[in-house]
Design a protein around this motif. Structure first.
Motif, PDB file in Angstrom:
ATOM      1  N   UNK A  25       0.832  -1.208   0.000  1.00 39.33           N
ATOM      2  CA  UNK A  25       0.000   0.000   0.000  1.00 39.33           C
ATOM      3  C   UNK A  25       0.866   1.258   0.000  1.00 39.33           C
ATOM      4  N   UNK A  26       1.916   1.285   0.831  1.00 39.57           N
ATOM      5  CA  UNK A  26       2.817   2.438   0.830  1.00 39.57           C
ATOM      6  C   UNK A  26       3.514   2.593  -0.515  1.00 39.57           C
ATOM      7  N   UNK A  27       3.909   1.475  -1.122  1.00 36.78           N
ATOM      8  CA  UNK A  27       4.591   1.554  -2.415  1.00 36.78           C
ATOM      9  C   UNK A  27       3.674   2.131  -3.485  1.00 36.78           C
ATOM     10  N   UNK A  28       2.406   1.727  -3.493  1.00 33.40           N
ATOM     11  CA  UNK A  28       1.481   2.258  -4.496  1.00 33.40           C
ATOM     12  C   UNK A  28       1.278   3.757  -4.328  1.00 33.40           C
ATOM     13  N   UNK A  29       1.284   4.230  -3.071  1.00 39.72           N
ATOM     14  CA  UNK A  29       1.153   5.669  -2.834  1.00 39.72           C
ATOM     15  C   UNK A  29       2.389   6.414  -3.313  1.00 39.72           C
ATOM     16  N   UNK A  30       3.577   5.875  -3.019  1.00 40.12           N
ATOM     17  CA  UNK A  30       4.814   6.562  -3.383  1.00 40.12           C
ATOM     18  C   UNK A  30       5.097   6.484  -4.875  1.00 40.12           C
ATOM     19  N   UNK A  31       4.651   5.412  -5.530  1.00 44.36           N
ATOM     20  CA  UNK A  31       4.874   5.297  -6.969  1.00 44.36           C
ATOM     21  C   UNK A  31       4.000   6.248  -7.775  1.00 44.36           C
TER      22      UNK A  31
END
Length: 609
Positions: free
Chosen positions: A410-416
């Motif tokens: 979830x954090x990766x999708x936000x940062x990407x």
């Protein structure tokens, strides 16, 4: 007589006990200091409150003084003009409150009777509509009330004791001085506080630079740059925040005043001024400000239409001001987390009462600004600030270490959404894996935990395999600045395949998977091998121009990989064998190690193809 001798074991136990006591004292030290400071704030509230109010007033008036100074007005007249403006605002507000309250007090008994009658009518209507339900659920309570009435009647029927003599105590009539003192002293207290606040604020505005230098001297002259930035940013930020909030709340009160006047609420100026003042109190201020107008609307209007109008007025104006005007005026955030605002409001209300509730936001904001630049106050920025407590790499490492790869995804999708895949792999995942290796090297985690981190990272990478790149980001980048374009440029003449082989470490498969994904998305023909087998027989039949061994290698692990590299070179003579990615992070935080490694890899592939 036997002489006692301390054995080495006894000395060791003594040293261990002293060390444990020292650690206990170090752990309890901050709590002791916090308790002393809290008690000092509570015990010295009568002295501290005027000083705090004077400091906040000086922050509010500082932009006005600066505006007069830009008009080439000398400092003394500029300060006096700002104080006169403040006194005029205070006097005008007080006059409106007193006059409107006096008008309302004459009609208050009639309003109270109307509200009581309307509440009785509402209760009757509720009983008529829901009476059957209330009677069925309140059978036992009615029986209890009948028993209590019988007991009260029996008690009233008892004969009174003839020996009881009624006694009435009367206080002596107050003298003229007592009456004057009873009216004068309560009125002098706020006047005295106001004068103290104004005098202290004047001295602060006159000696602003001198006070700043003294604060720098107290905080330490070893780091003048950081301390000066902290004080300047804090002063500017607080001044801008207070002035902006005062303008917003004044406008809010004016709109409420006009709206209540249009609706027909008595004494609209009183409720408009109270709404503007109470809005300084976070969360509950507007709710409290709406109680009075709603009660008067119920008293004035025979029906409920006026109550609906007042409710609609507050429901429209408050969200418009809070979610549209305030973010445009002084940003989307004050720098405080929502939880810290609530906790600070509770703390300062407990310490200083209602005035502490009004001061909670500016005081907390002041502590957060100091914590962002001065190490001694860093705890306030961590606990109360709205910035993330952990860096992106630390957040990723914490999620995979705790066995929560879904949170890391979830954090990766936000940062990407705001950064490229190459930058995310390089600055977040790769740095997070280096943190895990550092913890293993210093003995903080076991090697089994490192295997769990590697497996969770592979799960994250698998979920991100088909995640699209942000289209706007790549469209805005120049061809040489886009990582994908740079890799594609390096692979422009590529007519061969690449084999990514993971090292023997528990985190090496994740590094190899990241490299394979980047090369594959750049258009290369990529295949993967999870781990080298130690012999070259498995890789002898693989048709690859370049075999790249990837992992987090230190000097010792790289030496252990040399036999594998030698076997690969001898078994696959027509392929280039590369090995890369070290455990140490480069000093330059803007360098992209994966990007550089992929470019070198693609260039090597192109040269062999």
């Amino acid at each position: 007589m036997i002489e006692r001798q301390d054995t080495p074991k006894a000395i060791g136990r003594s040293l261990t006990g002293s060390w444990r006591q020292g650690r206990a004292l170090d752990a309890a030290g901050p709590w002791i200091i916090a308790s002393i400071v809290t008690f000092g704030l509570y015990a010295g509230r009568s002295v501290l409150l005027p000083i705090i109010l004077a400091i906040l007033l000086s922050f509010l008036l500082a932009p006005i003084v600066a505006g007069f100074r830009r008009l080439r007005v000398p400092r003394a007249p500029a300060v006096l003009l700002a104080i006169v403006l403040a006194l005029g605002a205070i006097g005008t507000t007080s006059a409106i409150l007193i006059s409107q309250a006096a008008t309302l007090s004459r009609d208050a008994p009639a309003y109270a009777e109307r509200i009581t009658a309307k509440v009785a009518d509402l209760r009757t209507a509720i009983h008529e509509r829901f009476g059957s339900v209330l009677r069925s659920s309140g059978g036992s309570s009615s029986k209890t009330s009948q028993d209590s009435r019988r007991a009260g009647a029996a008690l009233a029927a008892r004969p009174e004791d003839s020996r009881a003599v009624p006694v009435e105590i009367r206080e002596p009539m107050p003298s003229a001085m007592d009456e004057i003192r009873s009216y004068l002293l309560p009125a002098l207290a706020p006047i005295e506080t106001t004068l103290i606040v104004l005098i202290v604020a004047i001295f602060i505005l006159f000696q602003k630079e001198d006070l700043r230098d003294r604060l720098i001297r107290i905080m330490g002259t070893a780091d003048l740059h950081r301390t000066t930035i902290a004080l300047d940013e804090g002063a500017k930020r607080l001044s801008r925040y207070f002035l902006s909030q005062s303008i917003v709340n004044f406008s809010f009160g004016t709109v409420i005043w006009v709206g209540l006047y249009s609706i027909g609420i008595p004494s609209p100026g009183l409720w408009g001024v109270l709404a503007g003042l109470l809005r300084f109190i976070p969360y509950v201020g507007v709710l409290v400000a709406g109680v009075g107008p709603l009660a008067l609307a119920a008293a004035v209007d025979p029906g409920w239409l006026m109550v609906g109008y007042v409710t609609l007025l507050f429901l429209i104006v408050e969200p418009l001001v809070g979610y549209v005007i305030e973010p445009l005026l002084y940003g989307h955030s004050t720098g405080l987390s929502p939880v810290s605002v609530v906790v600070a409001a509770l703390f300062w209300t407990w310490i200083w009462g209602p005035l502490g509730l009004v001061l909670s936001m500016p005081l907390t904001l002041m502590l957060v600004v100091l914590g962002r630049h001065i190490p001694a106050f860093e705890i306030f920025d961590v606990v109360l600030g709205d910035r993330p407590a952990l860096s992106p790499a630390q957040s990723f490492y914490q999620r995979v270490l705790a066995g929560h790869p879904e949170e890391a995804i979830e954090l990766a999708e936000i940062q990407l959404e705001t950064m490229t895949r190459t930058a995310y792999y390089d600055s977040v995942i790769l740095c997070g894996l280096r943190l895990a290796v550092a913890d293993l090297d210093r003995g903080a985690i076991a090697r089994d935990a490192l295997h769990a981190v590697g497996d969770a990272t592979l799960e994250v990478l698998e979920a991100l395999e088909d995640y699209p790149d942000p289209p706007t980001r790549n469209a805005e980048l120049a061809p040489l600045e886009d990582p994908k374009a740079r890799i594609s440029t390096a692979c422009a003449d590529l007519n061969s395949s690449v084999l990514c082989v993971a090292g023997r470490g528990p985190l090496d498969p994740a590094v190899a998977r990241m490299a394979a994904q980047l090369l594959r998305r750049a258009g290369c023909d990529v295949s993967e091998q999870v781990r080298p087998s130690g012999t070259a027989n498995v890789l002898a039949n693989i048709d690859a121009s370049v075999i790249c061994i990837l992992g987090l290698f230190d000097e010792r692990s790289f030496r252990r990989m040399q036999p594998v590299i030698t076997n690969l070179k001898s078994a696959v003579s027509n392929a280039s064998v590369l090995a890369g990615m070290t455990r140490e992070q480069r000093a330059d935080p803007t360098s992209h190690e994966l990007l550089t490694s992929m470019e070198s890899l693609c260039q090597a592939v192109s040269s062999t193809g």
